[in-house]
Design an enzyme around this catalytic site. Sequence first.
Site, PDB file in Angstrom:
ATOM      1  N   HIS A 159       0.825  -1.209   0.000  1.00 46.52           N
ATOM      2  CA  HIS A 159       0.000   0.000   0.000  1.00 46.52           C
ATOM      3  C   HIS A 159       0.862   1.262   0.000  1.00 46.52           C
ATOM      4  O   HIS A 159       0.559   2.238  -0.693  1.00 46.52           O
ATOM      5  CB  HIS A 159      -0.935  -0.007   1.209  1.00 46.52           C
ATOM      6  CG  HIS A 159      -2.066  -0.966   1.091  1.00 46.52           C
ATOM      7  ND1 HIS A 159      -3.002  -1.155   2.095  1.00 46.52           N
ATOM      8  CD2 HIS A 159      -2.443  -1.798   0.087  1.00 46.52           C
ATOM      9  CE1 HIS A 159      -3.886  -2.050   1.712  1.00 46.52           C
ATOM     10  NE2 HIS A 159      -3.562  -2.467   0.499  1.00 46.52           N
ATOM     11  N   TYR A 184      -9.815   3.570   2.858  1.00 41.80           N
ATOM     12  CA  TYR A 184     -10.363   2.431   3.593  1.00 41.80           C
ATOM     13  C   TYR A 184     -11.862   2.609   3.824  1.00 41.80           C
ATOM     14  O   TYR A 184     -12.602   1.627   3.904  1.00 41.80           O
ATOM     15  CB  TYR A 184      -9.637   2.267   4.931  1.00 41.80           C
ATOM     16  CG  TYR A 184      -8.273   1.628   4.797  1.00 41.80           C
ATOM     17  CD1 TYR A 184      -8.132   0.243   4.809  1.00 41.80           C
ATOM     18  CD2 TYR A 184      -7.122   2.411   4.655  1.00 41.80           C
ATOM     19  CE1 TYR A 184      -6.885  -0.347   4.681  1.00 41.80           C
ATOM     20  CE2 TYR A 184      -5.873   1.833   4.536  1.00 41.80           C
ATOM     21  CZ  TYR A 184      -5.755   0.454   4.540  1.00 41.80           C
ATOM     22  OH  TYR A 184      -4.522  -0.127   4.416  1.00 41.80           O
ATOM     23  N   GLU A 213       0.921   1.731   8.057  1.00 44.28           N
ATOM     24  CA  GLU A 213       1.243   2.576   6.904  1.00 44.28           C
ATOM     25  C   GLU A 213       1.620   3.986   7.334  1.00 44.28           C
ATOM     26  O   GLU A 213       2.534   4.595   6.755  1.00 44.28           O
ATOM     27  CB  GLU A 213       0.059   2.576   5.932  1.00 44.28           C
ATOM     28  CG  GLU A 213      -0.105   1.230   5.229  1.00 44.28           C
ATOM     29  CD  GLU A 213      -1.507   0.953   4.731  1.00 44.28           C
ATOM     30  OE1 GLU A 213      -2.288   1.927   4.582  1.00 44.28           O
ATOM     31  OE2 GLU A 213      -1.846  -0.219   4.510  1.00 44.28           O
ATOM     32  N   GLY A 272      13.749 -17.765 -12.516  1.00 45.90           N
ATOM     33  CA  GLY A 272      13.372 -16.754 -13.492  1.00 45.90           C
ATOM     34  C   GLY A 272      13.700 -15.358 -13.003  1.00 45.90           C
ATOM     35  O   GLY A 272      14.769 -15.087 -12.466  1.00 45.90           O
ATOM     36  N   THR A 311      15.883 -10.976  -8.953  1.00 45.20           N
ATOM     37  CA  THR A 311      16.210  -9.558  -8.806  1.00 45.20           C
ATOM     38  C   THR A 311      16.475  -9.129  -7.363  1.00 45.20           C
ATOM     39  O   THR A 311      17.462  -8.438  -7.116  1.00 45.20           O
ATOM     40  CB  THR A 311      15.121  -8.670  -9.432  1.00 45.20           C
ATOM     41  OG1 THR A 311      13.832  -9.154  -9.055  1.00 45.20           O
ATOM     42  CG2 THR A 311      15.214  -8.681 -10.932  1.00 45.20           C
ATOM     43  N   PHE A 322       5.929 -11.873  -6.580  1.00 45.79           N
ATOM     44  CA  PHE A 322       5.733 -10.873  -7.628  1.00 45.79           C
ATOM     45  C   PHE A 322       4.289 -10.973  -8.100  1.00 45.79           C
ATOM     46  O   PHE A 322       3.937 -11.835  -8.898  1.00 45.79           O
ATOM     47  CB  PHE A 322       6.672 -11.126  -8.807  1.00 45.79           C
ATOM     48  CG  PHE A 322       8.115 -10.823  -8.514  1.00 45.79           C
ATOM     49  CD1 PHE A 322       8.497 -10.180  -7.350  1.00 45.79           C
ATOM     50  CD2 PHE A 322       9.096 -11.170  -9.420  1.00 45.79           C
ATOM     51  CE1 PHE A 322       9.820  -9.898  -7.082  1.00 45.79           C
ATOM     52  CE2 PHE A 322      10.432 -10.891  -9.163  1.00 45.79           C
ATOM     53  CZ  PHE A 322      10.802 -10.257  -8.002  1.00 45.79           C
ATOM     54  N   GLY A 323       3.448 -10.107  -7.589  1.00 45.02           N
ATOM     55  CA  GLY A 323       2.032 -10.159  -7.909  1.00 45.02           C
ATOM     56  C   GLY A 323       1.236 -10.225  -6.614  1.00 45.02           C
ATOM     57  O   GLY A 323       1.794 -10.250  -5.521  1.00 45.02           O
TER      58      GLY A 323
END
Length: 440
Positions: free
Chosen positions: A88, A98, A140, A274, A278, A431-432
């Site tokens: 977020h 929210y 946050e 893959g 990174t 990732f996702g």
Amino acid sequence: MLSTESAATVRATVPAVAGALDTITARFYDTMLGERPELLDGLFNRGNQASGEQRRALAGSIAAFATLLLEHPDERPDVLLSRIAHKHVSLGVTEDQYVIVHKYLFDAIASTLGDAATPAVVRAWDEVYWLMAGALIALEARLYAERGHTGRGVWRPWRVTRRRQETPDTASLTLQPEDGDPLPAFLPGQYVSVRTRMPDGVRQARQYSLTGGDGESRRITVKRLRAVGTDPAGEVSTLLHDTVVPGDVLMVSTPAGDVTLSEGDHPLVLASAGIGCTPMVAMLNRLAEQGSDRRVVVLHADRSPGEHAHREETAALVGALPGASARTWYENGVDGGDGVEAVEGEGEGEGEGEGEGEGGGGGGDGAEGGGCVGDVESVGGAVRGLMDLDGVDLPEGAEVYLCGPLPFMRNVRGQLLAAGVPARRIRYEVFGPDLWLGED
């Protein structure tokens, strides 16, 4: 902590609500984005909306949070919340959003459950929502404060100063702040969001791992996600690959992500597949900068040497670290049809161990490449086949980092557990949207 009354209601209705969550979240997103299309502009990933991954991730996080509240009423599920909060923060989510989400989510709950959504049921799940939302808002706020701004100040213009083609489908972009302000600090393993305007005028953001940096710049690596079957090509990664050149300016967010290199002298195992290499590249770069003599085992699986991003850089970094070794598996063999041969490793069956697809750290359109386990054949310093930890020397007391496609991570995590690595020592980056919530 849930109230006693709400806990009893949630416990009694978890099976029914969990069973309907996919329908609830689908209705929620369709209605909210239909009535509030501005939220799609730079905040929600429409690729994940189309695939259904976003609603499955939301449903999973709600179910996991509710279950943890019931099973561990005196504990806050910080691992689950931290991962969401960092994502977020990378997108600039603000507290007022929210309230918007609450309105549409509970409208969807009421319309999906019908008569089963009694006032008592709605009150109980409302309490679950605000416990989760309140914890996320607090986390946050702290993360924003640490970065010296609010959620409305995460985006800065960065100029592309260099582009390097790592593989045909992977490119690294070196970036410098356009506004001249100091570079934000980052921890190895973190990511940033890149926001760009698509041809139809809608802005979209995706997350990319920070693979390196110095006192003047930061580097990200972007994997082009190609269309496969019914899955469309990644729209942001395709745009970046096809159009971005040195001199262009991109809007980039503050670094985020909680799966970061730990300090200390304990051993490390970096296992990737893959484009999942990174964050490992960033960790290796930091260790090399520190002149670290920690024991580091780098494990990587890919389709072929020609598709192995940061292959030469990783080999050089492993060679520069006195306590490091590496092993690589190539699913299609050492040649793999691309004519690229693997470089000799430092031991029998060893090779060099890298990028990120759209999304990460959380984020986007996914990562591909690399396998799980299978028959292997030693070829030219690498291993032909899929990653198999049988025979790999895993240092005692090692902290393990995993990154790659979910099937790969599930399989390798299983192998690690079978080898005696405690679950608490295994950390992973997705990732996702995180469809693995609650399993770690």
